[in-house]
Design a protein around this motif. Structure first.
Motif, mmCIF file in Angstrom:
data_model
loop_
_atom_site.group_PDB
_atom_site.id
_atom_site.type_symbol
_atom_site.label_atom_id
_atom_site.label_comp_id
_atom_site.label_asym_id
_atom_site.label_seq_id
_atom_site.Cartn_x
_atom_site.Cartn_y
_atom_site.Cartn_z
ATOM 1 N N CYS A 492 -2.401 10.570 6.541
ATOM 2 C CA CYS A 492 -2.873 10.118 5.419
ATOM 3 C C CYS A 492 -3.832 9.317 5.528
ATOM 4 C CB CYS A 492 -1.718 9.211 4.640
ATOM 5 S SG CYS A 492 -2.015 8.374 3.151
ATOM 6 N N THR A 521 2.560 1.362 5.220
ATOM 7 C CA THR A 521 3.449 1.352 6.162
ATOM 8 C C THR A 521 4.874 0.834 6.157
ATOM 9 O OG1 THR A 521 1.645 0.610 7.721
ATOM 10 C CG2 THR A 521 3.688 -0.002 8.366
ATOM 11 N N ILE A 524 6.575 4.268 4.850
ATOM 12 C CA ILE A 524 7.003 5.044 5.990
ATOM 13 C C ILE A 524 8.111 4.490 6.685
ATOM 14 C CG2 ILE A 524 6.144 6.077 7.994
ATOM 15 C CD1 ILE A 524 3.275 6.324 6.691
ATOM 16 N N GLN A 525 8.245 3.558 6.853
ATOM 17 C CA GLN A 525 9.068 2.593 7.720
ATOM 18 C C GLN A 525 10.701 2.504 7.203
ATOM 19 O OE1 GLN A 525 7.518 -0.860 9.018
ATOM 20 N NE2 GLN A 525 6.684 -0.061 11.044
ATOM 21 N N ARG A 527 11.428 4.958 4.865
ATOM 22 C CA ARG A 527 12.090 6.428 5.239
ATOM 23 C C ARG A 527 12.089 6.765 6.532
ATOM 24 N NH1 ARG A 527 14.323 8.267 0.341
ATOM 25 N NH2 ARG A 527 12.936 7.606 -1.531
ATOM 26 N N GLY A 529 10.392 6.569 9.137
ATOM 27 C CA GLY A 529 9.457 7.182 9.864
ATOM 28 C C GLY A 529 8.926 6.189 10.965
ATOM 29 N N ALA A 541 1.898 9.013 11.144
ATOM 30 C CA ALA A 541 3.266 8.975 11.431
ATOM 31 C C ALA A 541 4.147 9.971 11.863
ATOM 32 C CB ALA A 541 3.791 8.224 10.003
ATOM 33 N N TRP A 543 8.335 11.748 12.448
ATOM 34 C CA TRP A 543 9.762 11.481 12.248
ATOM 35 C C TRP A 543 10.617 12.327 13.180
ATOM 36 C CZ3 TRP A 543 6.309 10.689 8.327
ATOM 37 C CH2 TRP A 543 6.713 9.837 7.261
ATOM 38 N N ALA A 556 10.106 12.741 5.323
ATOM 39 C CA ALA A 556 8.610 12.726 5.301
ATOM 40 C C ALA A 556 8.158 12.961 3.768
ATOM 41 C CB ALA A 556 7.898 13.741 6.187
ATOM 42 N N ALA A 559 8.908 10.167 1.601
ATOM 43 C CA ALA A 559 7.762 9.033 2.054
ATOM 44 C C ALA A 559 6.587 9.233 1.295
ATOM 45 C CB ALA A 559 7.752 9.044 3.524
#
Length: 754
Positions: A492, A521, A524-525, A527, A529, A541, A543, A556, A559
């Motif tokens: 991204c 961030t 992502i975390q 979810r 990741g 990132a 998964w 993902a 996210a």
């Protein structure tokens, strides 16, 4: 179920020993370091009880750089000219080969070039400089001496960068393999310090002098070969000192390595790896990773002679004639002392000499390929006998059987050590037998006094609903050495970041980047990741690593949805800040690429610094997909493997693309929303029109494509307007200039960005 628990409560002498036995077998299969240490200590004890007898007739001796030599020849390092004289003297005395445990990494400072370089740059010294340069070069003298007798020069492998770039040590011998190439089994080293090239070129052999200790610091094995980073060479191996000395002494040109995959080497229940190495006429068994187990004779003074005595009239030439002479130091300050099974301290050169003696005499210690299976079968059989005895509550008889079993295990193991050189572990089966015996004798008391507590313990043990953190409970799932597994990768970044950064000062730019990366961030975390890295304004990132995430493709994409929502909040905050300061508002747009597939993930870097990261085509394609998002005027592009993980979402196929660097086309998608959007009337109306557009476009039916395009535009959300503009332009272009007859509807990306 309750009746089963009542049965278990009434029969603890059956199930408790079985549980202990099963746990012991599983623990032995895992073989943690404490068990390895106990096994090593047992084998060390055997060697102390029955050390390898020293045979002075073996063709191996050590020319010792000792105190006597230093008194005679001066402090170390000695001039190369002196070492040349020593090598020549050994040749005169009839040595079969010379192995130098000395690394001459740089030219002799006492040579002509070194001395001349010390003189001032003044014409007054020109005559002196000329006179010095006319003096014979001691490095050339040593090279000439080395060339006159089969000699092995040394290099040392290192795990850390010595910051002195050197050429790879020369490979003097060939390698022939029967079975699998053992490249992945051998110890690998990234750095080395080696003898200077003129001496290597003159030598008959080049060898590593390293011998790495076990985790308790004791040297128990020496690798036959080490692997160096040598791209393009299918056999990037170098021998260690003892076996290279034996090779050059025999005049052999090739090492013959037999490993798994060769006839007869795929053995019972396991692949052995490397099985044996043939060096000239000598055949040497090895461990699976090519290690030679040290059968330690302990320190033997007869193995040594002082280099100071070589010119003495009463020196016994039989100490040298027909023998391999290892040259190394035992003097304090120069010695390389390490503990061995039979000595608290031993010089490294004596360890190499012992390995040479073992090979020359055919005296080896081996851990047979069937050892682990036999030990586990012995544990299983002995344990089942004790379990059966526990049912009869025969404590005294069980004690007698346990003692007989323990004695038999140690006696049989020690007999096989003495007679065959086999290393079989008696300690673990004997220790487990004792534990099972103790458990069996205590079960009657436990059953009679703690039955209710025991039943409650059984419920708690087998039916507990509590969840334990996976990484804390199962650290073996975190594989830092690198593994191939299915992952989902996301890239991204901010669209138009270069233009944005040009209008901001460093402080403002830093604020923008941090304000963007922090919430993204968190998304992502949340979810599940893992942030791989930040690359400027780009987030990478992944998964499904280091812990498993199921379904990782779906997580993902979810996210990505959350990142869309987070971006709205970020831009709203920027607008608020701009209004308060009177500055022009900043609006960020992003592109996201997601791809799913196999990739290599693990710790990558050096021992000083490494990162948990991922490599592979899956990563490269994810990056390409992110770069295609502005081409297709969408904020999210996913690959077909990722799309297959979210069939319930509102997916829209974008195109078939042959991305740069890939021959096969990739079907790419965007996702408008989750199941709710997929079930909406608007999406259900858009999807057939969109599919009709793609079918007509790929079929080169331009009128039908334009008609379907118009219908799709009417039904599509505003976020797809730019995408349909792209297809409108393509259709118009192909109408004016039709594609070739063999056109397959695949768009070819000419660059990373389309």
């Amino acid at each position: 179920m309750f009746s089963r628990l009542r049965f278990l409560g009434q029969s603890p002498s059956l199930w408790v020993p079985l549980v202990l036995l099963a746990g012991a077998i599983l623990l032995r299969q895992h073989d943690p370091q404490p068990i390895q240490q106990l096994r090593n200590l047992t084998f060390d004890t055997y060697q102390r009880l029955v050390p390898r007898p020293y045979d002075p007739t073996l063709p191996v001796r050590i020319g010792d750089i000792d105190e006597k030599s230093l008194e005679k020849f001066g402090q170390w390092p000695w001039p190369r000219g002196l070492m040349a004289r020593i090598v020549d003297r050994l040749r005169e005395l009839g040595a079969a080969a010379v192995a130098l445990d000395v690394i001459y990494a740089e030219p002799d400072r006492t040579g002509p070039a070194g001395l001349a370089a010390m003189l001032p740059e003044d014409a007054a010294f020109d005559s002196v400089r000329s006179a010095i340069q006319a003096v014979p070069d001691p490095d050339q003298a040593l090279a000439a001496a080395i060339a006159r007798i089969p000699t092995v020069t040394a290099f040392a492998t290192q795990a850390t960068d010595p910051e002195r770039p050197q050429e790879l040590p020369l490979q003097k011998a060939g390698f022939a393999f029967a079975g699998d190439n053992p490249a992945d089994l051998l110890p690998s080293w990234p750095y080395w310090i080696t003898t200077m090239m003129p001496l290597q070129q003159a030598a008959a052999g080049i060898a590593s002098v390293n011998a790495e200790p076990d985790f308790d610091g004791i040297i128990r094995r020496v690798p036959a070969f080490v692997r160096l980073p040598e791209p393009g060479n299918p056999t990037p191996f170098r021998p260690t000192l003892a076996i290279e000395a034996l090779r050059v002494a025999q005049g052999a040109g090739t090492y013959q390595v037999k490993s798994s995959g060769a006839s007869g080497e795929q053995q019972w229940f396991e692949s052995r790896g490397i099985a044996m190495v043939k060096i000239g006429q000598a055949i040497m068994p090895t461990s699976a990773n090519g290690g030679i187990l040290l059968y330690d004779s302990g320190h033997q003074t007869e193995r040594f002679f002082s280099l100071a005595d070589l010119w003495n009239p009463d020196f016994d030439a039989a100490q040298v004639a027909g023998r391999i002479i290892f040259i190394g130091a035992s003097v304090a300050g120069l010695r390389d002392y390490k503990p061995t099974p039979n000595a608290e301290i031993m010089t490294g050169i004596e360890i190499h000499a012992q390995i040479a003696e073992q090979i020359a005499s055919g005296t080896y210690l081996t851990r047979p390929y069937w050892a682990t299976q036999l030990e586990q079968l012995a544990l299983l059989g002995f344990g089942l006998i004790l379990v059966a005895l526990a049912q009869k509550r025969a404590a005294l008889f069980g004690l007698a059987v346990a003692l007989i079993g323990i004695g038999g295990a140690f006696g049989g193991s020690f007999y096989l050590f003495r007679s065959q050189g086999f290393l079989l572990d008696p300690l673990y089966p004997a220790g487990i037998a004792f534990v099972i015996f103790v458990a069996a004798t205590l079960l009657g008391y436990i059953r009679s006094e703690r039955e209710k507590a025991f039943v409650r313990g059984a419920f708690s043990r087998y039916l507990s609903p509590a969840l334990v953190d996976q990484l804390a409970a199962h650290p073996e799932r975190l594989k830092l050495g690198g593994e191939l597994r299915e992952l989902t990768i996301m890239f991204c970044d901010i669209r138009g970041f270069t233009r944005l950064s040009e209008g901001l000062d460093p402080q403002a730019l830093t604020h923008v980047i941090n304000a963007f990366l922090t919430p993204m961030t968190e998304v992502i975390q949340r979810r599940q990741g893992t942030i791989d890295k930040y690359i400027g304004d780009c987030i990478m990132a992944l998964w499904n690593a280091p812990l498993e995430v199921a379904p990782h493709g779906r997580m993902a994409v979810l996210a990505a949805f959350d990142m869309r929502a987070a971006l709205i909040r970020i831009n709203r905050d920027f607008a608020t800040e701009a209004a308060a300061s009177g500055a022009a508002p900043i609006e960020i747009r992003i592109g996201i690429g997601i791809n799913t597939g196999l990739a290599c993930v693990g710790n990558m870097g050096s021992e000083q610094r490494f990162d948990y990261s991922v490599l592979g085509d899956t990563v490269n394609i994810a990056s390409r997909l992110e770069a295609l998002s502005p081409v297709y005027a969408v904020d999210l592009v996913i690959g077909q493997e990722t799309a297959a993980t979210v069939p319930e979402f509102a997916r829209i196929e974008l195109d078939q693309v042959r991305v740069k660097g890939k021959a096969q086309p990739v079907r790419i998608y965007t996702v408008l929303g989750d199941e709710t959007v997929a079930g909406s009337a608007a999406y259900q109306a858009l999807l057939p029109a969109h599919q009709e557009l793609l079918a007509a476009y790929r079929g080169k039916d331009w009128p039908a494509a334009e008609q379907a395009l118009a219908e799709a535009r009417r039904l599509a959300p505003d976020s797809l307007a730019g995408f349909y503009d792209l297809y409108a332009a393509r259709i118009a272009e192909y109408r004016a200039d039709p594609p070739p007859a063999d056109w397959d509807g695949v768009h070819v990306a000419r660059s990373k960005t389309g």
